[in-house]
Design a protein around this motif. Structure first.
Motif, mmCIF file in Angstrom:
data_model
loop_
_atom_site.group_PDB
_atom_site.id
_atom_site.type_symbol
_atom_site.label_atom_id
_atom_site.label_comp_id
_atom_site.label_asym_id
_atom_site.label_seq_id
_atom_site.Cartn_x
_atom_site.Cartn_y
_atom_site.Cartn_z
ATOM 1 N N TYR A 68 0.829 -1.203 0.000
ATOM 2 C CA TYR A 68 0.000 0.000 0.000
ATOM 3 C C TYR A 68 0.868 1.259 0.000
ATOM 4 C CZ TYR A 68 -3.811 -3.117 1.634
ATOM 5 O OH TYR A 68 -4.743 -4.114 1.776
ATOM 6 N N ARG A 69 2.100 1.134 0.468
ATOM 7 C CA ARG A 69 2.978 2.308 0.545
ATOM 8 C C ARG A 69 3.905 2.282 -0.660
ATOM 9 N NH1 ARG A 69 6.248 3.682 5.093
ATOM 10 N NH2 ARG A 69 7.284 1.721 4.635
ATOM 11 N N ALA A 70 3.691 3.204 -1.576
ATOM 12 C CA ALA A 70 4.438 3.208 -2.834
ATOM 13 C C ALA A 70 5.944 3.150 -2.574
ATOM 14 C CB ALA A 70 4.094 4.456 -3.635
ATOM 15 N N GLY A 71 6.608 2.224 -3.239
ATOM 16 C CA GLY A 71 8.055 2.140 -3.135
ATOM 17 C C GLY A 71 8.544 1.277 -1.993
ATOM 18 N N ALA A 72 7.686 0.976 -1.016
ATOM 19 C CA ALA A 72 8.117 0.157 0.111
ATOM 20 C C ALA A 72 7.777 -1.298 -0.169
ATOM 21 C CB ALA A 72 7.422 0.612 1.389
ATOM 22 N N ASP A 73 8.760 -2.188 -0.039
ATOM 23 C CA ASP A 73 8.504 -3.597 -0.319
ATOM 24 C C ASP A 73 9.330 -4.447 0.640
ATOM 25 O OD1 ASP A 73 7.374 -5.475 -2.737
ATOM 26 O OD2 ASP A 73 9.207 -6.277 -1.845
ATOM 27 N N ALA A 74 8.668 -5.375 1.311
ATOM 28 C CA ALA A 74 9.342 -6.187 2.331
ATOM 29 C C ALA A 74 10.356 -7.141 1.718
ATOM 30 C CB ALA A 74 8.318 -6.951 3.149
ATOM 31 N N TRP A 75 10.259 -7.378 0.421
ATOM 32 C CA TRP A 75 11.207 -8.293 -0.242
ATOM 33 C C TRP A 75 12.129 -7.531 -1.184
ATOM 34 C CZ3 TRP A 75 6.108 -9.274 0.852
ATOM 35 C CH2 TRP A 75 5.892 -10.301 1.776
ATOM 36 N N ASP A 76 12.148 -6.213 -1.041
ATOM 37 C CA ASP A 76 13.034 -5.334 -1.810
ATOM 38 C C ASP A 76 12.861 -5.506 -3.321
ATOM 39 O OD1 ASP A 76 14.146 -4.302 0.572
ATOM 40 O OD2 ASP A 76 15.425 -6.077 0.728
ATOM 41 N N ARG A 77 11.630 -5.826 -3.756
ATOM 42 C CA ARG A 77 11.381 -5.906 -5.193
ATOM 43 C C ARG A 77 11.220 -4.491 -5.742
ATOM 44 N NH1 ARG A 77 6.552 -10.131 -4.138
ATOM 45 N NH2 ARG A 77 6.022 -8.323 -2.869
ATOM 46 N N GLN A 78 11.652 -4.307 -6.971
ATOM 47 C CA GLN A 78 11.535 -2.996 -7.592
ATOM 48 C C GLN A 78 10.084 -2.746 -8.000
ATOM 49 O OE1 GLN A 78 14.251 -0.913 -7.631
ATOM 50 N NE2 GLN A 78 15.063 -2.609 -6.424
ATOM 51 N N VAL A 79 9.761 -1.463 -8.148
ATOM 52 C CA VAL A 79 8.384 -1.080 -8.489
ATOM 53 C C VAL A 79 7.957 -1.713 -9.819
ATOM 54 C CG1 VAL A 79 6.858 0.878 -8.951
ATOM 55 C CG2 VAL A 79 8.661 1.078 -7.236
ATOM 56 N N ASP A 80 8.895 -1.791 -10.776
ATOM 57 C CA ASP A 80 8.539 -2.322 -12.099
ATOM 58 C C ASP A 80 8.800 -3.822 -12.219
ATOM 59 O OD1 ASP A 80 11.213 -2.070 -11.866
ATOM 60 O OD2 ASP A 80 11.549 -1.104 -13.808
ATOM 61 N N GLN A 81 9.232 -4.438 -11.104
ATOM 62 C CA GLN A 81 9.552 -5.858 -11.171
ATOM 63 C C GLN A 81 8.278 -6.687 -11.180
ATOM 64 O OE1 GLN A 81 12.469 -7.026 -8.223
ATOM 65 N NE2 GLN A 81 11.988 -9.195 -8.488
ATOM 66 N N ASP A 82 8.182 -7.600 -12.143
ATOM 67 C CA ASP A 82 7.001 -8.434 -12.272
ATOM 68 C C ASP A 82 7.074 -9.565 -11.240
ATOM 69 O OD1 ASP A 82 4.623 -9.121 -13.444
ATOM 70 O OD2 ASP A 82 5.553 -10.475 -14.900
#
Lengths: 265, 518
Positions: B131-145
């Protein structure tokens, strides 16, 4: 063993006579197609359209258009109408062949599904094997598809059965709005069905996205991924509506005499 | 540390409330994460359960998260609520010390991109972007499928070991999910269940409500639990609005909730019979399930109870002539259920497939925080209708049904006990329906409040929590379906058992995929 046999006798023969005989009784409060008595509508009133959770209702120049693909058959429009202009048909047949046939004017008859033609009818008219794919369905449509397999409905007497593999199937029966997470699986299942194949979409979600229309997480229904041959509206559709749709598609001779239904009150 | 909210000099660690109550958000303590986790640990060690643990955006600190926990003290019928602030750097995982929170912490990580450090099993729950743009618990990039079910599954290697992958599409007419078995010959060493295929973004869409779609989200959160979820939602709205619902409406809702339980329990007993190839009960119950659904349809026009529960009351009344009709049909359905289901217990070939298979012990059930018939079949004596009652259940009691085996038989037998109690309850309610209106208008929702609602639906306890903003809209809406607590129980039930028993084990839990995936 004796007890099993006695119980069997007590439980009796319970398969419905439909379609050769009468259809099972629908509940008194059954909600079929919403009907709009436009004579009761004051000029410029938009209350039913405004209340609709899925924008299924559009009003233009005194006419009310309803998209049965989006309709949840809920009571929101009827509750919002101050003039009692919204009632519900008690007719259960709702299935159509074209997406455009889902959108009907308030005074327009519903163009019910025509039978498959030519080769497809010859192939599947007396034997249709379907693979069911739930793609985000809430288990409402799935439950009432499943119920057709019980002894009360006995779907297999029409040569229709639900099979375990798409490779054993003649087509897919899809429920749910097609979530992003099921899009690929649905496509793979479709590709695995041998040609020629047919696709049946059941319920508001599979027809339009239903309550989930325009969520980023869904694809607004099965037509976004595969071509659809039969649309069965409802949320969820009554088992009788689903069975009626399937039998119309197969050209069941007890049903084809009724091609359309007047918007009777 | 003293976690009891007792003495005047003890700092307030929790706010106590009852089911269906709203309190101002300002009354919810804001602890530091150590204190917060101590409260959870101490409560769980003294017999409370984690009903919900979830994140919400922190109004004060934009980059931080406010974490809330709702704990149930079942013996005293109390709920305890508290919160903590968590920064974007993450927090120490509580899961190693408190397995009940394992999936909640994974959910927080996925929804808000905040890491629970040291979580032993940190994998996506539903495979969506945070829900928080740019924040990812697995450090995936925003454009990563990324795709549902594509992750590192737990693997066992060895000469005899092989892997079986099932789903997302299963053989029957059933919702999608992925099951990955590690087997030694026919024996399951480990089952990993990976869901998320049904994710429709309901919690996110509830934010900003209530609006004209909100009720329909509640109705379809899990379509076989329409009455359970809409009732929980209705109590949330009613708590926030401070509006009373008439006794008549409460009774009608409870009748509908028990009818939903009956239809599903009878259907599940039929499906269990079908899975072991005992067709008499399978055939009879498949049909009788429909008779119970048709009783719901008699009340509201829809077999799944769509339109029946509304905030402020009930969408439909039960008039006097309908009472007689419902009672008559209930008698027939009861008689037919009894004869169909009692065939099971007398049949040795059925019992051979039910007894001693798919066992979960009491301790495991408690540690995992299991709920509903699955927990009661392990001898865990909990039922929100008795322990945290709301509506008519505060006055009309349903006996709690437990069994001790934790196996498939116990899960089936608890259902049969519950079927009998539900029929008695409906009969009593129909015969003594309170008078009055069925639906009233509600005042506006309180702003800046938090409300909780628990229901004992047919699968078990479901929980809704809502936080309102200053504009009286939902700032956060949390849903916990009983399946969220119980899926791990299903995985544990098959460990060390034959893989051929898996379908039967799975059916005996009868969990929801969309209720889990939301």
């Amino acid at each position: 063993m004796i007890k099993s046999i006695l119980t069997r006798i007590q439980q009796g023969h319970r398969t419905i006579a439909y379609p050769a005989g009468p259809a099972p009784a629908l509940p008194g409060r059954f909600r079929g197609r919403p009907l709009f008595d436009t004579a009761k509508c004051p000029d410029g009133c938009q209350k039913c359209a405004d209340a609709c959770p899925t924008q299924a209702i559009t009003i233009a120049s005194g006419k009310i258009k309803l998209d049965l693909g989006r309709c949840l058959f809920c009571t929101d429009c009827a509750d919002a109408c101050p003039n009692g202009a919204v009632t519900y048909s008690r007719d259960y047949p709702l299935a159509v062949r074209q997406a455009s046939d889902l959108i009907v004017d308030s005074d327009q008859e519903l163009k019910l599904a025509a039978a498959l033609d030519g080769k497809l009818r010859k192939l599947y008219g007396r034997s249709l094997q379907l693979r069911q794919v739930c793609a985000g369905g809430c288990n409402g449509c799935e439950s009432d598809v499943n119920v057709l397999g019980t002894i009360g409905w006995d779907l297999s007497r029409f040569g229709i059965s639900l099979v375990a593999s798409p490779r054993h199937a003649d087509g897919l029966l899809i429920t749910g709005p097609v979530t992003q997470n099921m899009r690929q699986a649905l496509r793979i299942a479709y590709d695995a069905v041998p040609d020629p194949k047919i696709v049946i979409a059941v319920g508001a979600c599979a027809l339009s996205g239903g309550p989930y229309i325009n969520h980023a997480e869904v694809n607004n229904g099965a037509a976004s991924v595969v071509p659809i041959d039969l649309f069965i509206p409802g949320c969820p559709p009554h088992p009788l509506t689903i069975l009626d749709g399937l039998l119309r598609l197969l050209g069941n001779k007890n049903l084809i005499s009724r091609k359309s239904l007047p918007p009777a009150r | 540390m003293n976690t009891q909210h007792t003495g005047e000099n003890v700092p307030t660690l929790v706010v106590e409330l009852t089911n269906g109550q709203a309190v101002p958000q300002s009354r919810v303590p804001r602890l530091d994460i150590q204190q917060f986790q101590s409260v959870i640990l101490d409560s769980v060690q003294s017999g409370s359960r984690v009903v919900a643990l979830f994140g919400a955006p922190d109004r004060k600190e934009r980059d931080s998260l406010r974490m809330y926990v709702l704990l149930a003290d079942d013996r005293n019928g109390r709920l305890k609520l508290t919160s903590a602030t968590v920064t974007a750097d993450g927090f120490p995982s509580l899961t190693p010390r408190c397995p009940q929170v394992h999936l909640f912490e994974r959910e927080i990580a996925e929804q808000f991109g905040i890491k629970p450090h040291g979580h032993p099993w940190l994998k996506p729950v539903r495979f969506h972007r945070s829900y928080r743009a740019g924040a990812d618990a697995w450090d995936r990039q925003v454009d990563q499928d990324f795709r549902a079910g594509v992750m590192n599954f737990y693997q066992i290697t060895g000469g005899q070991v092989h892997e079986v992958a099932v789903g997302p599409i299963h053989a029957g007419v059933i919702e999608p999910g992925h099951f990955r078995f590690q087997c030694d010959g026919e024996i399951i060493l480990h089952l990993e269940i990976s869901l998320g295929y049904q994710h429709r973004g309901v919690e996110k869409a509830m934010q900003g409500g209530p609006n004209k779609r909100t009720l329909h989200y509640a109705e379809t959160l899990a379509g076989d639990t329409t009455i359970g979820h809409t009732s929980a939602y209705a109590y949330i709205v009613e708590a926030l609005a401070g509006g009373a619902v008439t006794a008549r409406a409460q009774a009608i809702r409870a009748i509908a909730l028990e009818l939903e339980r009956l239809a599903n329990h009878v259907g599940d007993l039929g499906a269990l019979s079908n899975d072991i190839g005992y067709l008499p009960t399978a055939s009879f119950c498949g049909r009788i399930r429909g008779d119970f659904l048709n009783l719901t349809a008699a009340i509201c026009g829809n077999r799944f109870g769509r339109g029946l529960v509304r905030p402020g009351g009930s969408g439909f009344d039960i008039d006097a002539s309908m009472v007689d009709d419902l009672l008559k049909r209930l008698d027939i359905a009861e008689r037919e259920s009894r004869s169909a289901i009692n065939l099971l217990w007398d049949n040795s070939s059925v019992m051979a497939r039910f007894e001693g298979i798919g066992s979960v012990d009491t301790q495991t059930a408690i540690e995992l925080g299991m709920v509903g018939p699955a927990a009661r079949a392990c001898g865990v004596d909990i039922d929100a209708r008795r322990d945290q009652p709301s509506g008519i259940y505060r006055f009309a009691h349903v006996p709690v049904s437990t069994w001790h085996g934790g196996d498939i038989f116990s899960r089936a037998y608890v259902r049969w006990l519950e079927i009998q109690h539900s029929i008695d309850f409906i009969r009593e309610q129909l015969r003594a329906l309170p008078g009055g209106e069925t639906r009233g208008n509600l005042p506006q929702l309180q702003p800046d409040a938090i409300a909780v609602s628990l229901m004992e639906a047919w699968r078990g306890e479901l929980c809704h929590v809502a936080l309102t903003d200053s504009q009286r809209h939902f700032e956060r809406y949390k849903v916990v379906d009983p399946s969220f607590h119980n899926w791990m129980g299903a995985a544990m039930a098959v460990r060390g058992k034959q893989i051929s028993d898996f379908p039967l084990c799975n059916k005996s839990f009868s969990l929801s995929y969309c209720g889990h995936d939301l």
